[in-house]
Design an enzyme around this catalytic site. Sequence first.
Site, PDB file in Angstrom:
ATOM      1  N   ASP A  55       0.844  -1.180  -0.011  1.00 11.18           N
ATOM      2  CA  ASP A  55      -0.004   0.072   0.080  1.00 11.18           C
ATOM      3  C   ASP A  55       0.891   1.245  -0.056  1.00 11.18           C
ATOM      4  OD1 ASP A  55       1.028   0.232   2.462  1.00 11.18           O
ATOM      5  OD2 ASP A  55      -0.930   0.034   3.590  1.00 11.18           O
ATOM      6  N   ASP A  72      -7.962  -7.603   0.210  1.00  7.87           N
ATOM      7  CA  ASP A  72      -7.006  -7.814   1.520  1.00  7.87           C
ATOM      8  C   ASP A  72      -7.857  -7.551   2.742  1.00  7.87           C
ATOM      9  OD1 ASP A  72      -6.830  -4.687   1.118  1.00  7.87           O
ATOM     10  OD2 ASP A  72      -5.886  -5.057   3.089  1.00  7.87           O
ATOM     11  N   CYS A  85     -12.085 -30.229   6.542  1.00  9.05           N
ATOM     12  CA  CYS A  85     -11.043 -29.100   6.394  1.00  9.05           C
ATOM     13  C   CYS A  85      -9.693 -29.883   6.139  1.00  9.05           C
ATOM     14  CB  CYS A  85     -10.961 -27.957   7.446  1.00  9.05           C
ATOM     15  SG  CYS A  85      -9.503 -26.753   7.158  1.00  9.05           S
ATOM     16  N   CYS A 143      -6.578 -28.420   6.396  1.00  9.32           N
ATOM     17  CA  CYS A 143      -5.333 -27.525   6.782  1.00  9.32           C
ATOM     18  C   CYS A 143      -4.810 -28.372   7.818  1.00  9.32           C
ATOM     19  CB  CYS A 143      -6.111 -26.402   7.225  1.00  9.32           C
ATOM     20  SG  CYS A 143      -6.631 -26.257   8.949  1.00  9.32           S
ATOM     21  N   CYS A 190      -6.690 -28.839  11.351  1.00  5.23           N
ATOM     22  CA  CYS A 190      -7.880 -29.686  11.558  1.00  5.23           C
ATOM     23  C   CYS A 190      -7.363 -31.003  11.420  1.00  5.23           C
ATOM     24  CB  CYS A 190      -8.940 -29.340  10.362  1.00  5.23           C
ATOM     25  SG  CYS A 190      -9.691 -27.770  10.675  1.00  5.23           S
ATOM     26  N   HIS A 242      -5.839 -22.161  10.100  1.00  7.62           N
ATOM     27  CA  HIS A 242      -7.240 -22.691   9.846  1.00  7.62           C
ATOM     28  C   HIS A 242      -8.094 -21.337   8.861  1.00  7.62           C
ATOM     29  CE1 HIS A 242     -11.027 -24.421   9.383  1.00  7.62           C
ATOM     30  NE2 HIS A 242     -11.443 -23.134   9.812  1.00  7.62           N
TER      31      HIS A 242
HETATM   32 ZN   LIG Z   1      -8.852 -26.215   9.055  1.00  5.32          ZN
END
Ligand SMILES: [Zn+2]
Length: 678
Positions: free
Chosen positions: A94, A267, A305, A307, A310, A336
Amino acid sequence: MSRLKFTLEKTARGSKARAGTMHTLHGPVQTPVFMPVGTQATVKAQTVETMKATGSTVLLANTYHLLLRPGSEVFKKFGGIHRFMNWAGPVLTDSGGFQIFSLPTERAMNEEGARFQSYVNGDFYMLSPESSIEMQKTIGSDIMMVLDQCIPSTASHAQAEAAMALTHRWAQRSLQARGDSPAALFGIVQGACHHDLREKSAAFLREMPFDGLAIGGLAVGETAEQRYEFTGFVTDQLPPHRPRYLMGVGTPLDLLESVHRGVDMFDCIIPGQLAQRGVAFTARGKVQLRRITHKLAEAPLEAGCDCATCRNYSRAYLHHLVKADEMLGWHLLGIHNFAFYHRLMRDMRAAILRDDFIAFYEKNRTELGRSDEENVIHPVKKRGLARTKHLGDYDIVTSPAGYSSIRQISSGEVMHSVNRPSDEAQKLYVEQSGLAGRLLKRDGDEAEWVIWDVGIGAASNAMAALHCFEKALAEHGPAALRPLRIVSFEIDLDPLRLAAKFASHFPHLRHGAPHAILEHGRWQHASGLMEWELHHGDFLDFLESSKIPDDIYYDPFSAKTDTGLWTPEVFARIHRHCAPKSAALYTYSSATAVRVSLLTAGFFVAEGFGTGPKADTTLAFTRADGASLHPAAPKLLGAEWLGRWGRSISKFPAGLADNEKTAFERRIESHPQFAGVV
Ligand SMILES: [Zn+2]
């Protein structure tokens, strides 16, 4: 020449959502994209390895903070931010304007720029369009932003106009200052919440050689509706072949609504900031891990999920980390949350590419907007004890086959008692009426198709029609369709409220429309081609003032429970009101009393489809040629039915006086439908 090649791959049908690819100095970025905020050349509590693993492709860094610390000499020494922070992907910087103008720092502003004092060491700095670009070049940004004057979105017209004019002059100076740098540069459309200024600003900036255009000055004081409205208004003025970036926005719902309005880049600090506060995003809403309900939970944060959090940790462990204020809790929830954001963007992109975005949008706008069903504050009850699901006079019953229906407690009557409600709605009303075909324009017939939905119940019938419409739209495109209007009548909204509250039992309600109906009494499809309105009250009070329908889905409770809606008088009123059109009425009942009431009211009555264990149902037409013109060419009741009726013990509508029976018999026998058969 553009320094940022942007390939627009697809624009969704019925939406402004776009999928594209930006080619930056550090590789390609698929859009729509969410850019995690790495203020201090770090996404807080994450490493570049975890950011990559969550699916981050481009990071944002803050020029203002990096200018003050570590300072430009460090970036010069390292040859830029990529090597400094070990991030090989693209970086957007920015301009520093947002911090200078919106944070309570000491500053003095004029045409030249803003003079301010460092919060790190007390030194004075000058931030001008030129010095901002200079610093962004030193940082080694792939996508630079022009310095703009940020003001609250609620600023007055005069204030907003002055800031916009200054931003435009600074935009020209920023382009000059870029010189022959290979970095891309985006202009920023300003104008607060004033249409004329936004229009002017977009018109001014799109004529300049910016590589992309941003929408600035939103998410700073306006309502969500205003934000969506202005986002859509501005994207309408932007050229299609340059990427569009909505700065500082937002929540998952904001992303969905803004992608729908044609934005490519986002963003926001929210996913990281909420992780720090112990909050995780899931497809079913936000989850506060601090809550005691998670103390013993072995389940992962979000089932399905992929990730690292998880895959490896339980809710109980995350709950413990959050309660103990351990840094690892922030880190794991961050993983996550970023994975959730990136997955949402990828799912939107995939929906755009397969031209299914509108369905995705409608389904997710409810899911993303609601608070989590799991977030019950009262302590967990003993295992095996089901939560009571009831509201007012209604509760939810679940059949042995696994589908749920709404039951009226006082009468014991279950809506769609013998079939899965959505199947019955589909077969009896949508399929039988040939709605999919009726929605297509043909032979110059382009008039609005109107459906009355008498007894909204849990909205099974209206939603079946809505899904039929959405399918037709996806298959044939908006130009091929005639508009659709659904008019629902309901005196008691508790069944729908109850079903909406437990939408996991009623998959057809996983859509924004029924929730809008409950909240506002009306809903419009994003295409503008379909409207759904609710008349909340007694059907008979609205009957004559409602738009004449083509189809009537007649689905109140049965004559036993809702006697007043099945009388010859009511059917006569419906017939009179609908007579100007060739209208068809569909109902689940095949009761003799219902059929004779329809006949004596003037309808032509036919046998309808059977659904499940119901051998047949009833449909009725206002006009004699209704059955022959109907796509299903149903069979009008004939001599055989009349014979059976003659022998029936429930021959007459309830409440018919003995001395009226002969006249009634004659009326039925002399109905034109039976001419020649008696
Ligand atoms: Zn997750």
